[in-house]
Design a protein around this motif. Structure first.
Motif, PDB file in Angstrom:
ATOM      1  N   SER B 311      35.215  68.175 -55.997  1.00 33.42           N
ATOM      2  CA  SER B 311      35.566  67.765 -57.374  1.00 33.42           C
ATOM      3  C   SER B 311      36.121  66.335 -57.393  1.00 33.42           C
ATOM      4  O   SER B 311      36.287  65.743 -58.456  1.00 33.42           O
ATOM      5  CB  SER B 311      36.595  68.727 -57.966  1.00 33.42           C
ATOM      6  OG  SER B 311      37.826  68.608 -57.260  1.00 33.42           O
ATOM      7  N   GLU B 312      36.415  65.803 -56.231  1.00 33.51           N
ATOM      8  CA  GLU B 312      36.869  64.410 -56.167  1.00 33.51           C
ATOM      9  C   GLU B 312      35.660  63.490 -55.976  1.00 33.51           C
ATOM     10  O   GLU B 312      34.643  63.888 -55.400  1.00 33.51           O
ATOM     11  CB  GLU B 312      37.879  64.223 -55.036  1.00 33.51           C
ATOM     12  CG  GLU B 312      39.173  64.971 -55.319  1.00 33.51           C
ATOM     13  CD  GLU B 312      40.232  64.777 -54.240  1.00 33.51           C
ATOM     14  OE1 GLU B 312      41.337  65.297 -54.428  1.00 33.51           O
ATOM     15  OE2 GLU B 312      39.951  64.103 -53.219  1.00 33.51           O
ATOM     16  N   ARG B 355      33.494  64.631 -50.277  1.00 34.07           N
ATOM     17  CA  ARG B 355      33.659  64.351 -51.724  1.00 34.07           C
ATOM     18  C   ARG B 355      32.296  64.059 -52.347  1.00 34.07           C
ATOM     19  O   ARG B 355      31.322  63.756 -51.675  1.00 34.07           O
ATOM     20  CB  ARG B 355      34.576  63.150 -51.952  1.00 34.07           C
ATOM     21  CG  ARG B 355      36.020  63.424 -51.593  1.00 34.07           C
ATOM     22  CD  ARG B 355      36.961  62.296 -51.998  1.00 34.07           C
ATOM     23  NE  ARG B 355      38.341  62.689 -51.632  1.00 34.07           N
ATOM     24  CZ  ARG B 355      38.847  62.580 -50.406  1.00 34.07           C
ATOM     25  NH1 ARG B 355      38.110  62.071 -49.424  1.00 34.07           N
ATOM     26  NH2 ARG B 355      40.088  62.983 -50.160  1.00 34.07           N
ATOM     27  N   ALA B 391      39.926  63.296 -65.151  1.00 37.53           N
ATOM     28  CA  ALA B 391      39.157  62.729 -64.039  1.00 37.53           C
ATOM     29  C   ALA B 391      39.873  61.552 -63.375  1.00 37.53           C
ATOM     30  O   ALA B 391      39.543  61.176 -62.252  1.00 37.53           O
ATOM     31  CB  ALA B 391      37.779  62.282 -64.539  1.00 37.53           C
ATOM     32  N   LYS B 394      41.014  62.333 -60.085  1.00 36.84           N
ATOM     33  CA  LYS B 394      40.007  62.797 -59.138  1.00 36.84           C
ATOM     34  C   LYS B 394      39.225  61.659 -58.465  1.00 36.84           C
ATOM     35  O   LYS B 394      38.408  61.907 -57.588  1.00 36.84           O
ATOM     36  CB  LYS B 394      38.994  63.720 -59.868  1.00 36.84           C
ATOM     37  CG  LYS B 394      39.615  65.002 -60.407  1.00 36.84           C
ATOM     38  CD  LYS B 394      39.980  65.919 -59.254  1.00 36.84           C
ATOM     39  CE  LYS B 394      40.395  67.312 -59.744  1.00 36.84           C
ATOM     40  NZ  LYS B 394      40.736  68.172 -58.577  1.00 36.84           N
ATOM     41  N   LYS B 508      42.649  60.974 -50.747  1.00 37.18           N
ATOM     42  CA  LYS B 508      42.062  59.896 -51.531  1.00 37.18           C
ATOM     43  C   LYS B 508      42.722  58.585 -51.095  1.00 37.18           C
ATOM     44  O   LYS B 508      43.775  58.586 -50.437  1.00 37.18           O
ATOM     45  CB  LYS B 508      42.345  60.117 -53.030  1.00 37.18           C
ATOM     46  CG  LYS B 508      41.729  61.389 -53.606  1.00 37.18           C
ATOM     47  CD  LYS B 508      41.678  61.361 -55.131  1.00 37.18           C
ATOM     48  CE  LYS B 508      43.029  61.165 -55.782  1.00 37.18           C
ATOM     49  NZ  LYS B 508      43.934  62.325 -55.724  1.00 37.18           N
TER      50      LYS B 508
END
Lengths: 521, 521
Positions: B311-312, B355, B391, B394, B508
């Motif tokens: 989802s990232e 990802r 988002a 993300k 991230k």
């Protein structure tokens, strides 16, 4: 910045009129100072260059532009105070040719106006053509045959000789001290050794390529193609022009042809090779002139003042004609403007000249030095027979300028060993302006060769190249913008001084041995 | 030669997949080797660049060319195996505009076809015009007033900002080691100091010039001129295009205008200033499109394979739109081709990515980063309010490429001190390919700024300049010919590796502090 400094120094120098170091040649510091003062402080060289380029326009052999330039230079030389200005025919050349319309665009897969110009002496398209394109790539006749039946009513795209790349070298350069020293030490080039196998191989390759090009042109025409797009190099929107279609009055008709910018031509080629349908629209209108097939030179004089020597002549000149896609600024309005400025300087300076000075602005140089060769044959000698006319004895020297717009760094003595020390002395007052070097080396490809070919002392100056080789020579970018005022001023005073010294010297300049002509079998 | 050597070395390197020096970041030598192998030995980047430039053509905002490119890239990304390829509207842009004919020539004092292109969003001439020319040179409103009553039915020629000179500097260059070291040591540029009086003065001058230009345009139009010829620099047949006429659906009509090559414009100006009557023929036909005023981005994905992390998102992209006088090869087909090649490499290499990877090819960047700003606002956050969408949390990073066609020498960390050591580790496998340098410095003027403006990690790579600044940026010479295959291959593998590393990393990428938005009064 260097140029500014140079101007300041030479300005001071001109006013103080110093004595020069001891030389074998007699130098007149006062005359040199007057020449520098007039040429550096009251120069008209850029105004002359502007008229030759922007106002007269392109000056292709026997074109309207060359006629305008002939008329204007004759009138302007008269205004400068010269005598006997005349537009003198040198012989038969061929048809005149001018462009009246030039348009070429990609119209499919999308619209894009392209850069190009009609190849010299090609006919127009008789209205706008809009045709699909075929890329004809052939290195042998067999490959060419594969296009049989595929060219009718098409616009043929020919290959590009050199694919451009981002350039890590500057366009413009000047001679380094080291390069000048090398030139000074050089001997006259040996005559091309027939025994050199590499040179013979290259020559044979070039001939084969030229023969294939001729075959291709005949094939494309006989196959019924509508027109041709070709390319001979250049980059960035600059494109080269090449030798045109035949200009003889009885030449066979050629196809309409545009010489294209390399990038535009390569886009057509890449699309065609990828199988993307390509359509081009083009419209060219060209005008042939067949009323007057003669070629001309512009001649004018400053009559000599010495009773005994005034029948002797010092000549200077450059070619006035150019290619057609620009205004021939560095090739060779620059040379003509400098030569015109040199005689203006001499006239305006009030200096008395013993010998007669004669300036010649040649026509039709680009098609084979026709103007100067015709003039030499009419006035001095026929190189084929070496039968000499009386004037042959009376010419001291001919000085030519035709290596772009760069300042003068010296002179080619053209293998004349006796003249080299004289030139070395003459350059001495211009050392601080960058003109220092005499080389025995020969240089060719322009009008002094017509004189050299009949044993007359004909010389060309060494010039800084600037962007002549990379950007302006025979391209669509040879315009007034390329000219560097300080370079042309410097060249004008150096030439004026050489002409002055040749006019004042007790003797004419020494000559090489006369050429030996093979007896007819 | 250096490039050949580089290729050989990296080829060997790719096959042997060596262990790297110890780094804080986990690097996967096998993955790096696969990326290099695919990108260097089976590259498709030049084929992609060919389609974007030659086949799609110029890609001005909302033009037919950009629509072709949108369709082709969507289809091609799908062929590469990407999912969810879509042409996604980002918001309202304005009118589309395409050129259907462009012709301009000097017709008096003689004929000369000139180089130029219609200024973007100007109307056509409604057939061919043939008019005399007036040179309007004015640096003040008072000077402008002197042209009152003199412009009706004339073609107005505007001044040239920079007069070209022979160039002693190469067009193309690469970063020297010294320049890269300087970049590596640089701190983020301080925000433009309002207190800097020189900068304030320059800004004020620029504003005054822009205001005068607007006044001039209004004056020329109200005086009833037929058309305008303008110039914004360039040389050698290369000319710059500038910001076009207004593209808004309700914009006031402008005059037909051609942006000219500098040399052609200067010839017109010199002739006019010398009082030589000058006549120009021009014909432009342009087509406005008002059916669809929206702008679009092309988006596609490689879905992540990790249940938790898919989802990232790691994004990469560049702008697909260009200016209209060439095919936008270095600005920015190069960047798009490299980004497309990077996702192709990742897809073809068979590497599993944790990802999700998302490529974005932006529209309407040249008019103000509209495509990326619209996307960021629609998906992540509004920079005016900093209200964030889900988002926003993300996105790991956005990588952009838009500084020409040169190879990657490093990356701008954009003031993000935490990310700098990570990038330093990631570059390590590419040191022998010339990519070594992380700078904290900010760089602007392109689409990563849209992300940076809402506190998302947006980065632009450092690229060798080649001839981007001197020759191709926004000019008629920004064509496929400028692209250097080895540079684009190198860039593709570096980008693929960065995207891979960002997709595989446990966390991230670190972010800077969120921007602070001033509260509405």
């Amino acid at each position: 910045m260097n140029r500014l400094l140079l101007l300041t120094l030479t300005g001071v120098f001109a006013l103080s009129a110093p004595a020069f170091a001891q030389t074998a040649e007699k130098l007149d510091p006062g005359a040199m100072a007057k020449i520098k003062d007039e040429g550096l402080n009251r120069s008209q060289v850029m105004a002359t260059a502007f008229y030759l380029t922007d106002v007269c326009g392109p000056r292709l052999a026997n074109s309207d532009g060359l006629k305008r330039a002939n008329e204007w230079t004759k009138s302007q030389l008269t205004k400068f105070g010269l005598a006997n200005a005349t537009i003198e025919p040198w012989g038969d050349f061929g048809r005149g040719w001018d462009i009246e319309k030039s348009y070429v665009a990609l119209t499919a897969p999308y619209y894009h106006a392209m850069i190009g110009a009609p190849k010299a002496w090609t006919p127009g398209t008789a209205g706008a053509l809009r045709k699909s394109v075929v890329y004809v790539k052939a290195t042998t006749e067999a490959e060419l045959e594969q296009f049989k039946g595929r060219l009718r009513d098409k616009i043929v795209v020919l290959p590009v000789p050199v694919v451009p790349k981002p350039s890590f070298e500057p366009d413009a350069k000047r001679y380094s001290d080291e390069e000048l020293q090398k030139l000074a030490a050089a001997k006259p080039a040996a005559p091309a050794a027939a025994a050199d196998p590499a040179a013979a191989e290259r020559l044979s390759q070039r001939r084969a390529q030229a023969a294939l090009r001729t075959k291709m042109a005949e094939f494309i025409q006989s196959e019924g193609a509508a027109a041709v797009l070709s390319n001979r190099g250049g980059t960035d929107g600059t494109f080269n022009t090449s030798n045109g279609a035949p200009y003889a009055a009885d030449a066979k008709p050629a196809l309409p042809e545009i010489e294209m910018s390399t990038e535009d031509q390569l886009r057509l080629i890449r699309l065609a090779e990828a199988g993307v349908p390509v359509e081009v629209e083009m419209e060219t209108r060209t005008r042939f002139q067949t009323q007057d097939l003669k070629g001309y030179n512009v001649i004018a004089e400053i009559p000599g003042s010495d009773r005994k020597l005034k029948s002797e002549v010092v000549m200077l000149g450059g070619h006035l004609d150019s290619w057609h896609a620009a205004t021939g600024a560095t090739d060779n309005a620059a040379g003509c403007a400098v030569m015109m400025e040199a005689v203006r300087i001499l006239q305006a300076s009030g200096l008395k000249l013993r010998r007669t000075i004669r300036i010649a602005l040649w026509g039709e140089e680009e098609q084979g030095l026709h103007g100067s060769r015709g003039y030499v044959k009419n006035h001095f000698a026929d190189p084929a027979t070496m039968v000499r006319l009386p004037a042959h004895e009376k010419l001291s020297a001919y000085f030519n300028l035709d290596n772009g717009g760069g300042k003068i760094r010296g002179i080619y003595a053209q293998g004349n060993e006796a003249v080299a020390p004289i030139f070395t002395d003459w350059l001495q007052p211009f050392a601080d302006m960058g003109a220092t070097t005499v080389t025995l080396r020969n240089t060719g490809s322009t009008d002094h060769i017509a004189f050299d070919a009949v044993g007359l002392p004909g010389f060309q100056f060494i010039q800084d190249g600037l962007d002549y080789g990379s950007r302006t020579h025979h391209t669509n970018q040879d315009t007034y913008d390329r000219l560097v005022p300080e370079d042309l001023k410097q060249a004008s005073v150096v030439v004026a001084a050489f002409v002055y010294n040749a006019a004042m010297r007790d003797q004419k300049l020494p000559r090489k041995a006369l050429p030996v002509v093979a007896k007819p079998q």
